[in-house]
Design a protein around this motif. Structure first.
Motif, PDB file in Angstrom:
ATOM      1  N   ASP A 231       0.820  -1.214   0.000  1.00 18.31           N
ATOM      2  CA  ASP A 231       0.000   0.000   0.000  1.00 18.31           C
ATOM      3  C   ASP A 231       0.851   1.261   0.000  1.00 18.31           C
ATOM      4  N   VAL A 232       2.006   1.207   0.671  1.00 17.87           N
ATOM      5  CA  VAL A 232       2.927   2.356   0.710  1.00 17.87           C
ATOM      6  C   VAL A 232       3.525   2.594  -0.679  1.00 17.87           C
ATOM      7  N   VAL A 233       3.907   1.506  -1.357  1.00 15.51           N
ATOM      8  CA  VAL A 233       4.453   1.616  -2.717  1.00 15.51           C
ATOM      9  C   VAL A 233       3.405   2.188  -3.657  1.00 15.51           C
ATOM     10  N   PHE A 234       2.158   1.732  -3.535  1.00 19.98           N
ATOM     11  CA  PHE A 234       1.081   2.238  -4.397  1.00 19.98           C
ATOM     12  C   PHE A 234       0.865   3.732  -4.180  1.00 19.98           C
ATOM     13  N   ASP A 235       0.751   4.148  -2.920  1.00 22.94           N
ATOM     14  CA  ASP A 235       0.499   5.570  -2.615  1.00 22.94           C
ATOM     15  C   ASP A 235       1.596   6.473  -3.152  1.00 22.94           C
ATOM     16  N   SER A 236       2.851   6.005  -3.094  1.00 21.30           N
ATOM     17  CA  SER A 236       3.978   6.837  -3.518  1.00 21.30           C
ATOM     18  C   SER A 236       4.202   6.813  -5.023  1.00 21.30           C
ATOM     19  N   VAL A 237       4.013   5.640  -5.643  1.00 22.59           N
ATOM     20  CA  VAL A 237       4.388   5.458  -7.045  1.00 22.59           C
ATOM     21  C   VAL A 237       3.208   5.574  -8.000  1.00 22.59           C
ATOM     22  N   ALA A 238       2.149   4.812  -7.740  1.00 16.81           N
ATOM     23  CA  ALA A 238       1.066   4.670  -8.712  1.00 16.81           C
ATOM     24  C   ALA A 238      -0.076   5.671  -8.555  1.00 16.81           C
ATOM     25  N   LYS A 239      -0.398   6.046  -7.334  1.00 21.90           N
ATOM     26  CA  LYS A 239      -1.561   6.915  -7.104  1.00 21.90           C
ATOM     27  C   LYS A 239      -1.445   8.262  -7.835  1.00 21.90           C
ATOM     28  N   PRO A 240      -0.271   8.949  -7.790  1.00 23.76           N
ATOM     29  CA  PRO A 240      -0.169  10.221  -8.521  1.00 23.76           C
ATOM     30  C   PRO A 240      -0.376  10.058 -10.027  1.00 23.76           C
ATOM     31  N   VAL A 241       0.115   8.946 -10.588  1.00 26.82           N
ATOM     32  CA  VAL A 241      -0.051   8.695 -12.023  1.00 26.82           C
ATOM     33  C   VAL A 241      -1.520   8.414 -12.332  1.00 26.82           C
ATOM     34  N   ALA A 242      -2.180   7.621 -11.483  1.00 24.53           N
ATOM     35  CA  ALA A 242      -3.608   7.309 -11.674  1.00 24.53           C
ATOM     36  C   ALA A 242      -4.457   8.582 -11.625  1.00 24.53           C
ATOM     37  N   GLU A 243      -4.115   9.515 -10.757  1.00 25.63           N
ATOM     38  CA  GLU A 243      -4.847  10.785 -10.656  1.00 25.63           C
ATOM     39  C   GLU A 243      -4.738  11.572 -11.955  1.00 25.63           C
ATOM     40  N   CYS A 244      -3.541  11.567 -12.558  1.00 22.04           N
ATOM     41  CA  CYS A 244      -3.334  12.268 -13.831  1.00 22.04           C
ATOM     42  C   CYS A 244      -4.151  11.617 -14.950  1.00 22.04           C
ATOM     43  N   VAL A 245      -4.210  10.290 -14.952  1.00 22.94           N
ATOM     44  CA  VAL A 245      -4.974   9.570 -15.983  1.00 22.94           C
ATOM     45  C   VAL A 245      -6.463   9.901 -15.852  1.00 22.94           C
ATOM     46  N   LEU A 246      -6.973   9.997 -14.635  1.00 22.50           N
ATOM     47  CA  LEU A 246      -8.375  10.363 -14.410  1.00 22.50           C
ATOM     48  C   LEU A 246      -8.663  11.782 -14.886  1.00 22.50           C
ATOM     49  N   ALA A 247      -7.638  12.630 -14.887  1.00 25.35           N
ATOM     50  CA  ALA A 247      -7.792  14.021 -15.325  1.00 25.35           C
ATOM     51  C   ALA A 247      -7.669  14.162 -16.841  1.00 25.35           C
ATOM     52  N   GLY A 248      -7.296  13.057 -17.548  1.00 26.05           N
ATOM     53  CA  GLY A 248      -7.226  13.110 -19.004  1.00 26.05           C
ATOM     54  C   GLY A 248      -5.831  13.041 -19.593  1.00 26.05           C
ATOM     55  N   TYR A 249      -4.819  12.735 -18.760  1.00 30.72           N
ATOM     56  CA  TYR A 249      -3.441  12.622 -19.243  1.00 30.72           C
ATOM     57  C   TYR A 249      -3.049  11.137 -19.348  1.00 30.72           C
ATOM     58  N   ASN A 250      -2.107  10.836 -20.239  1.00 33.66           N
ATOM     59  CA  ASN A 250      -1.600   9.469 -20.344  1.00 33.66           C
ATOM     60  C   ASN A 250      -0.589   9.200 -19.234  1.00 33.66           C
ATOM     61  N   GLY A 251      -0.497   7.927 -18.830  1.00 32.10           N
ATOM     62  CA  GLY A 251       0.454   7.557 -17.776  1.00 32.10           C
ATOM     63  C   GLY A 251       1.072   6.195 -18.040  1.00 32.10           C
ATOM     64  N   THR A 252       2.292   5.997 -17.563  1.00 28.45           N
ATOM     65  CA  THR A 252       2.974   4.702 -17.685  1.00 28.45           C
ATOM     66  C   THR A 252       3.768   4.430 -16.412  1.00 28.45           C
ATOM     67  N   ILE A 253       3.655   3.206 -15.922  1.00 28.88           N
ATOM     68  CA  ILE A 253       4.492   2.749 -14.808  1.00 28.88           C
ATOM     69  C   ILE A 253       5.134   1.451 -15.267  1.00 28.88           C
ATOM     70  N   PHE A 254       6.458   1.394 -15.293  1.00 32.26           N
ATOM     71  CA  PHE A 254       7.082   0.132 -15.672  1.00 32.26           C
ATOM     72  C   PHE A 254       8.159  -0.280 -14.686  1.00 32.26           C
ATOM     73  N   ALA A 255       8.219  -1.607 -14.457  1.00 37.86           N
ATOM     74  CA  ALA A 255       9.172  -2.176 -13.503  1.00 37.86           C
ATOM     75  C   ALA A 255      10.323  -2.820 -14.269  1.00 37.86           C
ATOM     76  N   TYR A 256      11.545  -2.485 -13.863  1.00 39.18           N
ATOM     77  CA  TYR A 256      12.751  -2.965 -14.540  1.00 39.18           C
ATOM     78  C   TYR A 256      13.679  -3.566 -13.487  1.00 39.18           C
ATOM     79  N   GLY A 257      14.281  -4.692 -13.815  1.00 37.17           N
ATOM     80  CA  GLY A 257      15.223  -5.315 -12.885  1.00 37.17           C
ATOM     81  C   GLY A 257      15.439  -6.772 -13.245  1.00 37.17           C
TER      82      GLY A 257
END
Length: 468
Positions: A53-79
């Protein structure tokens, strides 16, 4: 400090720093020129105890908010394989709190959509797997896939404006969180897994789960389109590290090649004066074209293994992440006009211009209005007269036949009102005169009655006086 190899300093106000310490190898001799420490800075660093939940709040939630506002978003995991990419993106199946970024993002998005009643939302999802530079639809309608070849093959197409389109990749509508999670489960079931010495469930392909959102205000012709890519890349370890051969060796080479091209794109984007970006070299970079250096808010999660044997891979991952951090994207609001509503508006405007032109040029139509047109005009006039708003308008177009009819109709209406008023006034006058006559007659009768009373009194008095 993690096993004395990785040290990091968390700072909530500024960038967090990470240091990888390379232990001395006695086999290299007492004197060697190998670098002993590598330092990197990142926006946020999570240790192995970090909760989902901490990772989601810090990493994904801000991007999801932008997508809801009409902007494109991408989250990718590398390793590298086994460092926690899939756990972070998708999550673990053991308990509910182990849910990863994708299910948590779906839950958050549908929760927000339910709260917003000002717009009409439509949500679709797609799930693409890229294996050996070939794309496959993980949400294949046939569902029962025992082999990779059973899934629908996805190909890349490019339009004249250099926009990428994925042929045969299905878009499945999801009206609520449950439907979206069922589609995610279906895709994960279809996802192909191979066993390697490093990890018995390591992914050998890149997977892209995409959430597509369309929104429109009721009555408006403007539509907002946005998409959120959630990407789980294949393991980034070197081919020699996987310890495989045969077709698994071929897979590892394809994985490394696509990640190499991804790195080439990142390097090219980081160089200011670079005119050509090699997006077309691999399917992965083609699909993520607008996510890298384009119209998108992009976040990268770099996962590291704390094992001493994986120091080289960890350093390589951190270097790649630092290059990604140099890229500057410019996300813009994705708005367009609904073509169906636009056609209706344009047709109406064309008719108005034709009517106006006919009015100005004097080329009026001589044919009589049809019965249907007359009924429509009567309804318009009636609605206009019943409307109490002072700013209401009777709009019948620039047709003199209709305008004349409306004037005649209104004239008759006004004349009828005048006649009714005159009749009402005459009736009122008649009533008034009748009333006055009645009052006069009553007055006379009262006077006569009083006179008779007086006469009776006099006679009564005279009679009494005689008897005395």
């Amino acid at each position: 400090s993690l096993q004395g190899i990785i040290k990091f300093d968390k700072d909530e106000k500024s960038l967090s720093s990470l240091e990888i310490i390379v232990p001395r190898d006695l086999a290299d001799g007492f004197v060697n020129n190998k670098r002993e420490s590598y330092k990197f800075k990142f926006q946020k660093i999570f240790d192995q105890e970090a909760k989902q939940d901490v990772v989601f709040d810090s990493v994904a939630k801000p991007v999801a908010e932008c997508v809801l506002a009409g902007y494109n978003g991408t989250i990718f995991a590398y390793g590298q394989t086994g460092s926690g990419k899939t756990f972070t993106i998708t999550g673990g199946a053991e308990c509910y709190s182990d849910r990863g970024i994708i299910p948590r993002t779906l839950s958050y998005i549908f929760d927000q959509l339910q709260k917003d009643s000002s717009k009409v939302y439509t949500t679709h999802v797609s799930y693409l797997e890229i294996y050996n530079e070939c794309g496959y639809d993980l949400l294949d309608s046939r569902h029962e896939a025992s082999r990779l070849e059973d899934l629908t093959k996805v190909t890349i197409m490019e339009d004249p404006d250099q926009n990428i389109h994925l042929k045969n990749l299905s878009l499945q509508q999801a009206t609520n969180e449950e439907e979206a999670l069922n589609l995610l489960f279906l895709g994960d079931t279809n996802r192909m897994i191979a066993e390697t010495p490093m990890n018995q469930a390591s992914t050998r392909s890149h997977c892209i789960f995409t959430i597509h959102i369309s929104s429109k205000e009721p009555g408006s012709a403007t539509i907002r389109h946005s998409k959120l890519h959630l990407v789980d890349l294949a393991g980034s370890e070197r081919v020699a590290k996987t310890g495989v051969g045969g077709h698994l060796l071929t897979e590892a080479k394809y994985i490394n090649l696509s990640l190499h091209y991804l790195e080439q794109v990142i390097i090219a984007l980081a160089e200011k004066n670079r005119s050509h970006i090699p997006y077309r070299n691999s399917m992965m970079t083609s699909v993520l074209r607008d996510s890298l250096g384009g119209n998108c808010m992009t976040t990268m999660i770099a996962t590291l293994s704390i094992d001493k044997r994986n120091i080289d891979e960890s350093i390589s991952t951190c270097r790649f992440a630092q290059r990604v951090a140099l890229i500057k994207n410019e996300a813009v609001l994705n708005e367009e006009i609904d073509p169906r509503l636009m056609i209706v508006q344009l047709k109406k405007e064309i008719q108005e211009l034709k009517d106006e032109l006919a009015l100005v040029t004097g080329k009026q139509r001589t044919s009589e209005l049809s019965q249907e047109e007359l009924l429509q005009l009567d309804e318009l006039i009636e609605a206009f007269l019943e409307d109490n708003e002072p700013d209401s308008i009777l709009d019948v177009g620039a047709d003199m036949r209709k305008i004349k009819y409306c004037f005649i109709h209104l004239k008759v209406f006004l004349l009828n009102i005048s006649d009714k008023k005159l009749l009402s006034q005459n009736t009122s006058n008649k009533k008034d005169s009748n009333k006055e006559a009645g009052e006069e007659e009553l007055k006379k009768l009262k006077e006569l009655l009083q006179q008779r009373d007086n006469e009776i009194s006099i006679l009564y008095e005279e009679k009494n006086s005689i008897w005395v």
